[in-house]
Motif scaffolding. Structure first.
Motif, PDB file in Angstrom:
ATOM      1  N   LEU A  59     -54.863   0.581  32.795  1.00 24.58           N
ATOM      2  CA  LEU A  59     -54.801   1.682  33.757  1.00 24.58           C
ATOM      3  C   LEU A  59     -56.198   2.213  34.076  1.00 24.58           C
ATOM      4  CD1 LEU A  59     -51.648   3.667  32.633  1.00 24.58           C
ATOM      5  CD2 LEU A  59     -51.930   2.307  34.713  1.00 24.58           C
ATOM      6  N   ARG A  60     -57.047   2.312  33.062  1.00 25.84           N
ATOM      7  CA  ARG A  60     -58.429   2.758  33.323  1.00 25.84           C
ATOM      8  C   ARG A  60     -59.155   1.741  34.190  1.00 25.84           C
ATOM      9  NH1 ARG A  60     -59.364   7.630  31.795  1.00 25.84           N
ATOM     10  NH2 ARG A  60     -58.442   8.341  29.876  1.00 25.84           N
ATOM     11  N   ALA A  61     -58.901   0.454  33.961  1.00 27.94           N
ATOM     12  CA  ALA A  61     -59.519  -0.579  34.802  1.00 27.94           C
ATOM     13  C   ALA A  61     -59.046  -0.435  36.248  1.00 27.94           C
ATOM     14  CB  ALA A  61     -59.203  -1.967  34.252  1.00 27.94           C
ATOM     15  N   ASP A  62     -57.753  -0.206  36.441  1.00 26.21           N
ATOM     16  CA  ASP A  62     -57.226  -0.004  37.794  1.00 26.21           C
ATOM     17  C   ASP A  62     -57.804   1.264  38.420  1.00 26.21           C
ATOM     18  OD1 ASP A  62     -55.743  -2.323  37.623  1.00 26.21           O
ATOM     19  OD2 ASP A  62     -53.848  -1.304  37.205  1.00 26.21           O
ATOM     20  N   ALA A  63     -57.906   2.321  37.626  1.00 23.28           N
ATOM     21  CA  ALA A  63     -58.477   3.582  38.128  1.00 23.28           C
ATOM     22  C   ALA A  63     -59.922   3.357  38.568  1.00 23.28           C
ATOM     23  CB  ALA A  63     -58.407   4.656  37.055  1.00 23.28           C
ATOM     24  N   GLY A  64     -60.684   2.605  37.785  1.00 26.47           N
ATOM     25  CA  GLY A  64     -62.066   2.306  38.148  1.00 26.47           C
ATOM     26  C   GLY A  64     -62.156   1.498  39.425  1.00 26.47           C
ATOM     27  N   LEU A  65     -61.251   0.542  39.594  1.00 28.66           N
ATOM     28  CA  LEU A  65     -61.232  -0.253  40.823  1.00 28.66           C
ATOM     29  C   LEU A  65     -60.937   0.631  42.029  1.00 28.66           C
ATOM     30  CD1 LEU A  65     -61.293  -2.981  42.288  1.00 28.66           C
ATOM     31  CD2 LEU A  65     -58.853  -3.232  41.700  1.00 28.66           C
ATOM     32  N   ILE A  66     -59.974   1.513  41.912  1.00 28.83           N
ATOM     33  CA  ILE A  66     -59.645   2.422  43.019  1.00 28.83           C
ATOM     34  C   ILE A  66     -60.861   3.272  43.367  1.00 28.83           C
ATOM     35  CG2 ILE A  66     -58.232   4.424  43.680  1.00 28.83           C
ATOM     36  CD1 ILE A  66     -55.992   3.088  41.873  1.00 28.83           C
ATOM     37  N   ASP A  86     -58.695  11.632  35.063  1.00 25.56           N
ATOM     38  CA  ASP A  86     -57.241  11.669  34.904  1.00 25.56           C
ATOM     39  C   ASP A  86     -56.516  11.563  36.246  1.00 25.56           C
ATOM     40  OD1 ASP A  86     -57.582  11.889  32.185  1.00 25.56           O
ATOM     41  OD2 ASP A  86     -57.200  14.041  32.121  1.00 25.56           O
ATOM     42  N   LEU A  87     -57.119  12.082  37.296  1.00 27.08           N
ATOM     43  CA  LEU A  87     -56.531  11.948  38.627  1.00 27.08           C
ATOM     44  C   LEU A  87     -56.488  10.471  39.032  1.00 27.08           C
ATOM     45  CD1 LEU A  87     -55.457  13.051  41.293  1.00 27.08           C
ATOM     46  CD2 LEU A  87     -57.839  13.468  41.982  1.00 27.08           C
ATOM     47  N   PHE A  88     -57.558   9.749  38.748  1.00 26.94           N
ATOM     48  CA  PHE A  88     -57.576   8.335  39.101  1.00 26.94           C
ATOM     49  C   PHE A  88     -56.598   7.528  38.257  1.00 26.94           C
ATOM     50  CE2 PHE A  88     -61.130   9.650  41.579  1.00 26.94           C
ATOM     51  CZ  PHE A  88     -61.122   8.769  42.658  1.00 26.94           C
ATOM     52  N   LEU A 102     -53.648   8.682  37.548  1.00 29.84           N
ATOM     53  CA  LEU A 102     -52.418   8.887  38.330  1.00 29.84           C
ATOM     54  C   LEU A 102     -52.396   7.972  39.556  1.00 29.84           C
ATOM     55  CD1 LEU A 102     -52.133  12.780  38.152  1.00 29.84           C
ATOM     56  CD2 LEU A 102     -50.725  11.099  36.942  1.00 29.84           C
ATOM     57  N   TYR A 103     -53.543   7.825  40.199  1.00 31.61           N
ATOM     58  CA  TYR A 103     -53.619   6.914  41.342  1.00 31.61           C
ATOM     59  C   TYR A 103     -53.356   5.475  40.900  1.00 31.61           C
ATOM     60  CZ  TYR A 103     -55.762  10.736  44.055  1.00 31.61           C
ATOM     61  OH  TYR A 103     -56.025  11.906  44.713  1.00 31.61           O
ATOM     62  N   ALA A 104     -53.811   5.117  39.699  1.00 31.73           N
ATOM     63  CA  ALA A 104     -53.552   3.768  39.184  1.00 31.73           C
ATOM     64  C   ALA A 104     -52.050   3.553  38.981  1.00 31.73           C
ATOM     65  CB  ALA A 104     -54.318   3.549  37.881  1.00 31.73           C
ATOM     66  N   VAL A 105     -51.353   4.571  38.497  1.00 33.89           N
ATOM     67  CA  VAL A 105     -49.901   4.466  38.344  1.00 33.89           C
ATOM     68  C   VAL A 105     -49.251   4.300  39.719  1.00 33.89           C
ATOM     69  CG1 VAL A 105     -47.808   5.686  37.621  1.00 33.89           C
ATOM     70  CG2 VAL A 105     -49.844   5.699  36.157  1.00 33.89           C
ATOM     71  N   LEU A 106     -49.711   5.067  40.697  1.00 26.66           N
ATOM     72  CA  LEU A 106     -49.184   4.899  42.057  1.00 26.66           C
ATOM     73  C   LEU A 106     -49.401   3.473  42.552  1.00 26.66           C
ATOM     74  CD1 LEU A 106     -50.200   8.092  44.064  1.00 26.66           C
ATOM     75  CD2 LEU A 106     -47.900   7.353  43.434  1.00 26.66           C
ATOM     76  N   MET A 107     -50.577   2.936  42.305  1.00 24.90           N
ATOM     77  CA  MET A 107     -50.875   1.574  42.753  1.00 24.90           C
ATOM     78  C   MET A 107     -49.902   0.585  42.127  1.00 24.90           C
ATOM     79  SD  MET A 107     -54.091  -0.871  41.963  1.00 24.90           S
ATOM     80  CE  MET A 107     -53.287  -1.381  40.461  1.00 24.90           C
ATOM     81  N   ARG A 108     -49.644   0.749  40.823  1.00 25.76           N
ATOM     82  CA  ARG A 108     -48.760  -0.184  40.144  1.00 25.76           C
ATOM     83  C   ARG A 108     -47.300   0.009  40.575  1.00 25.76           C
ATOM     84  NH1 ARG A 108     -49.811  -3.106  36.000  1.00 25.76           N
ATOM     85  NH2 ARG A 108     -51.985  -3.538  35.639  1.00 25.76           N
ATOM     86  N   ALA A 109     -46.914   1.239  40.859  1.00 22.75           N
ATOM     87  CA  ALA A 109     -45.522   1.524  41.222  1.00 22.75           C
ATOM     88  C   ALA A 109     -45.221   1.231  42.687  1.00 22.75           C
ATOM     89  CB  ALA A 109     -45.191   2.977  40.910  1.00 22.75           C
TER      90      ALA A 109
END
Length: 99
Positions: A4-11, A27-29, A31-38
């Motif tokens: 999730l941190r890797a995805d957040a960093g990519l975003i 922490d906001l990013f 949440l954005y990573a969870v949105l990306m995965r969902a």
């Protein structure tokens, strides 16, 4: 580093230059990573606003933008668009990474 941190960093990396994320927004990013995965490329500006609202509420419960997305002014609604673009772009990158 977690996935999730890797995805957040990519975003975060894929944000357009005009985007100005809040300070201390790791922490906001997440949440954005969870949105990306969902939701992947189907993520909407309302989704991004809801994630931001969930992140903001404990930090600043009186923030003027803590209302449903459709109650925001068009100018404030547009502030979420760069994050939608970055989440969608990250979803495309991750889709290419899958076997």
């Amino acid at each position: 580093m977690s996935y999730l941190r890797a995805d957040a960093g990519l975003i975060r990396e894929l944000l357009p230059p005009e985007a100005r994320p809040p300070s201390e927004a790791d922490d906001l990013f997440l949440l954005y990573a969870v949105l990306m995965r969902a939701k992947g490329e189907q993520v909407t500006v309302a989704d991004v606003h809801d994630a931001w609202a969930a992140w903001t509420e404990p930090r600043n419960p009186d923030h003027a933008a803590l209302v449903p997305f459709d109650e925001l002014s068009p100018a404030v609604q547009r502030e979420d668009e760069p994050y939608v673009q970055a989440i969608q772009a990250a979803a495309r990158v991750r889709a290419k990474d899958r076997p």
